[in-house]
Scaffold this motif. Structure first.
Motif, PDB file in Angstrom:
ATOM      1  N   HIS A 110       0.573   3.040 -26.866  1.00  0.00           N
ATOM      2  CA  HIS A 110       0.170   3.594 -28.211  1.00  0.00           C
ATOM      3  C   HIS A 110       0.717   5.060 -28.460  1.00  0.00           C
ATOM      4  CE1 HIS A 110      -1.512   4.072 -32.401  1.00  0.00           C
ATOM      5  NE2 HIS A 110      -1.938   5.054 -31.746  1.00  0.00           N
ATOM      6  N   GLU A 111       0.271   5.785 -27.368  1.00  0.00           N
ATOM      7  CA  GLU A 111       0.498   7.216 -27.462  1.00  0.00           C
ATOM      8  C   GLU A 111       2.192   7.431 -27.145  1.00  0.00           C
ATOM      9  OE1 GLU A 111      -3.963   8.597 -25.573  1.00  0.00           O
ATOM     10  OE2 GLU A 111      -2.150   8.868 -24.292  1.00  0.00           O
ATOM     11  N   ILE A 112       2.984   6.561 -26.422  1.00  0.00           N
ATOM     12  CA  ILE A 112       4.152   6.697 -25.954  1.00  0.00           C
ATOM     13  C   ILE A 112       4.743   6.530 -27.388  1.00  0.00           C
ATOM     14  CG2 ILE A 112       5.998   5.869 -25.110  1.00  0.00           C
ATOM     15  CD1 ILE A 112       4.306   5.499 -22.634  1.00  0.00           C
ATOM     16  N   ILE A 113       4.659   5.399 -27.882  1.00  0.00           N
ATOM     17  CA  ILE A 113       5.270   5.030 -29.382  1.00  0.00           C
ATOM     18  C   ILE A 113       5.050   6.124 -30.432  1.00  0.00           C
ATOM     19  CG2 ILE A 113       5.190   3.299 -30.993  1.00  0.00           C
ATOM     20  CD1 ILE A 113       4.795   1.143 -28.969  1.00  0.00           C
ATOM     21  N   GLU A 114       3.714   6.460 -30.334  1.00  0.00           N
ATOM     22  CA  GLU A 114       3.393   7.526 -31.475  1.00  0.00           C
ATOM     23  C   GLU A 114       4.225   8.685 -31.249  1.00  0.00           C
ATOM     24  OE1 GLU A 114      -0.696   9.036 -31.551  1.00  0.00           O
ATOM     25  OE2 GLU A 114      -0.655   9.096 -33.693  1.00  0.00           O
ATOM     26  N   GLY A 115       4.338   9.089 -29.883  1.00  0.00           N
ATOM     27  CA  GLY A 115       4.959  10.321 -29.526  1.00  0.00           C
ATOM     28  C   GLY A 115       6.412  10.274 -30.066  1.00  0.00           C
ATOM     29  N   ALA A 116       7.060   9.089 -29.625  1.00  0.00           N
ATOM     30  CA  ALA A 116       8.331   8.829 -30.116  1.00  0.00           C
ATOM     31  C   ALA A 116       8.722   8.936 -31.442  1.00  0.00           C
ATOM     32  CB  ALA A 116       8.960   7.537 -29.552  1.00  0.00           C
ATOM     33  N   PHE A 117       7.825   8.415 -32.561  1.00  0.00           N
ATOM     34  CA  PHE A 117       7.900   8.448 -33.951  1.00  0.00           C
ATOM     35  C   PHE A 117       7.634   9.885 -34.340  1.00  0.00           C
ATOM     36  CE2 PHE A 117       8.566   4.662 -35.595  1.00  0.00           C
ATOM     37  CZ  PHE A 117       7.930   3.311 -34.984  1.00  0.00           C
ATOM     38  N   ILE A 118       6.768  10.669 -33.758  1.00  0.00           N
ATOM     39  CA  ILE A 118       6.558  11.966 -34.072  1.00  0.00           C
ATOM     40  C   ILE A 118       7.976  13.001 -33.878  1.00  0.00           C
ATOM     41  CG2 ILE A 118       5.365  14.397 -33.462  1.00  0.00           C
ATOM     42  CD1 ILE A 118       2.877  12.373 -33.093  1.00  0.00           C
ATOM     43  N   TYR A 119       8.516  12.842 -32.800  1.00  0.00           N
ATOM     44  CA  TYR A 119       9.742  13.332 -32.157  1.00  0.00           C
ATOM     45  C   TYR A 119      10.814  12.963 -33.156  1.00  0.00           C
ATOM     46  CZ  TYR A 119      13.934  14.001 -29.445  1.00  0.00           C
ATOM     47  OH  TYR A 119      15.167  14.393 -29.258  1.00  0.00           O
ATOM     48  N   ALA A 120      11.184  11.857 -33.517  1.00  0.00           N
ATOM     49  CA  ALA A 120      11.978  11.404 -34.347  1.00  0.00           C
ATOM     50  C   ALA A 120      11.736  11.838 -35.862  1.00  0.00           C
ATOM     51  CB  ALA A 120      12.056   9.926 -34.527  1.00  0.00           C
ATOM     52  N   HIS A 121      10.313  11.966 -36.308  1.00  0.00           N
ATOM     53  CA  HIS A 121      10.204  12.447 -37.501  1.00  0.00           C
ATOM     54  C   HIS A 121      10.475  13.964 -37.504  1.00  0.00           C
ATOM     55  CE1 HIS A 121       7.778  14.078 -40.733  1.00  0.00           C
ATOM     56  NE2 HIS A 121       7.722  13.095 -41.454  1.00  0.00           N
ATOM     57  N   ASP A 122      10.166  14.589 -36.706  1.00  0.00           N
ATOM     58  CA  ASP A 122      10.580  16.120 -36.327  1.00  0.00           C
ATOM     59  C   ASP A 122      12.055  16.175 -36.534  1.00  0.00           C
ATOM     60  OD1 ASP A 122       7.887  17.052 -34.342  1.00  0.00           O
ATOM     61  OD2 ASP A 122       7.948  16.762 -36.424  1.00  0.00           O
ATOM     62  N   LEU A 123      12.734  15.611 -35.690  1.00  0.00           N
ATOM     63  CA  LEU A 123      14.346  15.798 -35.842  1.00  0.00           C
ATOM     64  C   LEU A 123      14.866  15.255 -37.117  1.00  0.00           C
ATOM     65  CD1 LEU A 123      15.242  14.006 -32.300  1.00  0.00           C
ATOM     66  CD2 LEU A 123      15.205  16.298 -33.128  1.00  0.00           C
ATOM     67  N   MET A 124      14.353  14.351 -37.888  1.00  0.00           N
ATOM     68  CA  MET A 124      14.742  14.154 -39.141  1.00  0.00           C
ATOM     69  C   MET A 124      14.278  15.145 -40.204  1.00  0.00           C
ATOM     70  SD  MET A 124      16.645  11.401 -38.943  1.00  0.00           S
ATOM     71  CE  MET A 124      16.728  10.086 -39.803  1.00  0.00           C
TER      72      MET A 124
END
Length: 171
Positions: A110-124
């Motif tokens: 869950h933490e890995i997936i959440e981190g991936a989404f946060i990273y992608a959101h910040d890039l966007m």
């Protein structure tokens, strides 16, 4: 040429442009140079869009990798739990440990997936901000060009008008 360099070039042209004698709030720009810069800007915009597509693909890759890791961790936990199952007391301990392992694995996934989404959101967000700046600069450039064109069209000499000629003779 990068889009920001083109914007700087456009600003430089505006700052160093000639002004009509009667209209000091207007400038005269070379139409061909303006259109060359606009064309170059149009050619650079797809690069920003490609960057956004790359970020989207990278986001999908990160999420997929996180999901794969999640599946591997869950499978490892289940395999470990199966190995621990034997007798009654051992079975109870194994089940408790397996639940802990699975819970820990799910938490990590869950933490890995959440981190991936946060990273992608910040890039966007960063990309959106950059594209907004580009869009605003292009709109301002277009407005300035239109203003100059409108001014030139309003001040265009008429073909029917005969210029006033003052002839001075000495007495």
């Amino acid at each position: 040429m990068e889009i920001l360099d083109l914007i700087d070039k456009l600003a430089f042209m505006a700052e160093n442009a000639k002004q009509p004698l009667l209209n000091k709030d207007q400038i005269i720009l070379d139409e061909n140079e303006i259109y060359e810069i606009i064309d170059a800007m149009r050619n650079n915009i797809p690069t920003a869009i490609q960057d956004a597509q790359w970020i989207k693909k990278d986001e999908e890759r990160i999420i997929s990798a996180a999901q794969d890791e999640h599946d591997k961790i869950i499978q490892a936990a289940q395999d470990h739990a199966k190995m621990l199952i034997s007798e009654d007391e051992v079975v109870r301990r194994a089940n408790a440990e397996a639940e802990n392992i699975v819970a820990h694995a799910e938490q990590q996934a869950h933490e890995i997936i959440e981190g991936a989404f946060i990273y992608a959101h910040d890039l966007m967000d960063k990309l959106e901000n950059q594209l907004t700046v580009y869009y605003e600069v292009v709109q301002e450039g277009r407005a300035d060009i239109q203003k100059s064109l409108d001014s030139m069209q309003q001040n265009k000499p008429s073909a029917n008008k005969v210029p006033d000629i003052n002839v001075h003779t000495e007495d």
